[in-house]
Design a protein around this motif. Structure first.
Motif, PDB file in Angstrom:
ATOM      1  N   ARG A 208      30.115  -5.022  36.836  1.00  0.00           N
ATOM      2  CA  ARG A 208      29.643  -6.399  36.687  1.00  0.00           C
ATOM      3  C   ARG A 208      30.377  -7.337  37.643  1.00  0.00           C
ATOM      4  O   ARG A 208      29.765  -8.219  38.261  1.00  0.00           O
ATOM      5  N   GLU A 209      31.684  -7.145  37.791  1.00  0.00           N
ATOM      6  CA  GLU A 209      32.448  -7.977  38.722  1.00  0.00           C
ATOM      7  C   GLU A 209      31.995  -7.750  40.164  1.00  0.00           C
ATOM      8  O   GLU A 209      31.989  -8.683  40.977  1.00  0.00           O
ATOM      9  N   SER A 210      31.612  -6.517  40.476  1.00  0.00           N
ATOM     10  CA  SER A 210      31.113  -6.220  41.826  1.00  0.00           C
ATOM     11  C   SER A 210      29.808  -6.956  42.096  1.00  0.00           C
ATOM     12  O   SER A 210      29.585  -7.475  43.200  1.00  0.00           O
ATOM     13  N   LEU A 211      28.947  -7.008  41.093  1.00  0.00           N
ATOM     14  CA  LEU A 211      27.676  -7.717  41.254  1.00  0.00           C
ATOM     15  C   LEU A 211      27.902  -9.221  41.394  1.00  0.00           C
ATOM     16  O   LEU A 211      27.216  -9.891  42.175  1.00  0.00           O
ATOM     17  N   ILE A 212      28.868  -9.754  40.653  1.00  0.00           N
ATOM     18  CA  ILE A 212      29.192 -11.181  40.779  1.00  0.00           C
ATOM     19  C   ILE A 212      29.733 -11.472  42.177  1.00  0.00           C
ATOM     20  O   ILE A 212      29.385 -12.486  42.800  1.00  0.00           O
TER      21      ILE A 212
ATOM     22  N   THR B 162      27.076 -20.044  41.830  1.00  0.00           N
ATOM     23  CA  THR B 162      27.501 -18.952  42.714  1.00  0.00           C
ATOM     24  C   THR B 162      27.712 -17.634  41.970  1.00  0.00           C
ATOM     25  O   THR B 162      27.708 -16.570  42.589  1.00  0.00           O
ATOM     26  N   ALA B 163      27.911 -17.686  40.648  1.00  0.00           N
ATOM     27  CA  ALA B 163      28.127 -16.457  39.881  1.00  0.00           C
ATOM     28  C   ALA B 163      26.844 -15.936  39.238  1.00  0.00           C
ATOM     29  O   ALA B 163      26.880 -14.939  38.512  1.00  0.00           O
ATOM     30  N   ASP B 164      25.722 -16.596  39.509  1.00  0.00           N
ATOM     31  CA  ASP B 164      24.446 -16.196  38.905  1.00  0.00           C
ATOM     32  C   ASP B 164      23.840 -15.053  39.720  1.00  0.00           C
ATOM     33  O   ASP B 164      22.983 -15.271  40.581  1.00  0.00           O
ATOM     34  N   PHE B 165      24.289 -13.833  39.441  1.00  0.00           N
ATOM     35  CA  PHE B 165      23.834 -12.696  40.236  1.00  0.00           C
ATOM     36  C   PHE B 165      22.328 -12.504  40.148  1.00  0.00           C
ATOM     37  O   PHE B 165      21.657 -12.316  41.168  1.00  0.00           O
ATOM     38  N   LYS B 166      21.778 -12.538  38.949  1.00  0.00           N
ATOM     39  CA  LYS B 166      20.350 -12.279  38.797  1.00  0.00           C
ATOM     40  C   LYS B 166      19.519 -13.334  39.528  1.00  0.00           C
ATOM     41  O   LYS B 166      18.556 -13.007  40.239  1.00  0.00           O
TER      42      LYS B 166
ATOM     43  N   ARG C  89      36.087  -1.358  45.077  1.00  0.00           N
ATOM     44  CA  ARG C  89      35.967  -1.432  43.613  1.00  0.00           C
ATOM     45  C   ARG C  89      35.150  -0.259  43.062  1.00  0.00           C
ATOM     46  O   ARG C  89      35.548   0.413  42.112  1.00  0.00           O
ATOM     47  N   LEU C  90      33.978  -0.047  43.664  1.00  0.00           N
ATOM     48  CA  LEU C  90      33.061   0.959  43.135  1.00  0.00           C
ATOM     49  C   LEU C  90      33.586   2.372  43.354  1.00  0.00           C
ATOM     50  O   LEU C  90      33.394   3.252  42.505  1.00  0.00           O
ATOM     51  N   ASN C  91      34.249   2.605  44.471  1.00  0.00           N
ATOM     52  CA  ASN C  91      34.838   3.922  44.698  1.00  0.00           C
ATOM     53  C   ASN C  91      35.969   4.198  43.713  1.00  0.00           C
ATOM     54  O   ASN C  91      36.105   5.315  43.210  1.00  0.00           O
TER      55      ASN C  91
END
Length: 285
Positions: A142-146, A167-171, A117-119
């Protein structure tokens, strides 16, 4: 050109010429105006004690100086040459962003989809044509962090129950994982810095997603924040596993050493390649 702009640009031209050791202005006048790029670009005819010059400038366009005594005989030729330089600078600017992820040591084989994704987002920086492209890069971050939050929750299932997290609470998940991977009083400053980083990565990606006023540097910063957050958490995990217990030379603290078996014992000899110090060490390192 408004009178205010003219006064301001004349002062800037005078300062610019002085910075290039061109002094004694005798004549300064706009020779020609171009608006082919949707913005006005002015070619100034400047006569000084040091020769005659073209100065090309405009709003959002870099100022540059061209001599009339050599190759640039007309205002049109000076403008064309300046336009070519500007376009090359812009092309180089985009190329510089192509490998933005190389600026961060990103080693995330465990989660290859995030790496992919990031590349891809880094490559998309070369094809930005509007605000929606910038927002798309922010959304990818943001999707990558999730996704990273999901991986961390899967690897540490007790965190969700103990901290009552989704499970989606990245922080929330990343902060809990940071506490797990960097425990103890000695790591208190490290924990704070890591928490600030991951929170900044999430907040900035959200801003980029929702704002139509962000630009390419904002997207690059967003990618750097995201890559840094991923890399930091991974390296905290390596620290947690004990990779920071690498032995060092007791004399010079170098980690450039070799280990040799000691005769007739089960112990090892650490031989420092930096200072030459040798010392008996334990059987296992």
């Amino acid at each position: 050109m408004t009178p205010e702009y003219r006064i301001d640009v004349e002062q800037r031209i005078e300062s610019y010429l002085a910075g290039n050791d061109v002094n004694g202005i005798k004549y300064m006048q706009v020779e020609q105006t171009f608006d082919e790029l949707g913005i006005e670009i002015y070619v100034w005819n400047i006569k000084t004690n040091d020769g005659n010059w073209w100065v090309v400038e405009g709003e959002a366009v870099p100022m540059n100086l061209y001599t009339q005594n050599e190759f640039y005989f007309s205002a049109d030729e000076a403008y064309s040459f300046h336009l070519g330089i500007t376009q090359r600078r812009q092309a180089q600017h985009h190329q510089d962003f192509k490998h933005v992820i190389d600026e961060v040591p990103l080693d995330i084989e465990h989660i290859k989809s995030i790496s992919r994704r990031l590349n891809n987002a880094a490559l998309e920086l070369n094809n930005v044509s509007g605000p929606e492209d910038i927002q798309s890069i922010g959304l990818t971050c943001r999707e990558s962090l999730i996704e990273l939050a999901g991986v961390l929750a899967q690897d540490n299932p007790d965190i969700l129950k103990e901290s009552d997290l989704k499970t989606a609470d990245f922080k929330g998940i990343s902060k809990a994982v940071i506490s797990l991977y960097a425990p103890g009083k000695s790591n208190s400053k490290l924990r704070k810095r890591c928490r600030d980083l991951v929170e900044g990565a999430w907040d900035h990606s959200s801003e980029v997603v929702h704002s139509p006023n962000k630009n390419i540097p904002d997207a690059k910063i967003c990618l750097l924040f995201t890559c840094s957050a991923v890399s930091v958490i991974q390296n905290l995990f390596l620290k947690y596993l004990g990779f920071d217990d690498e032995p060092k030379c007791p004399e010079c603290k170098s980690m450039d050493y070799e280990l040799f078996a000691h005769d007739n014992t089960e112990k090892m000899v650490l031989s420092c390649n930096a200072c030459g110090h040798k010392e008996m060490t334990a059987e296992k390192i």
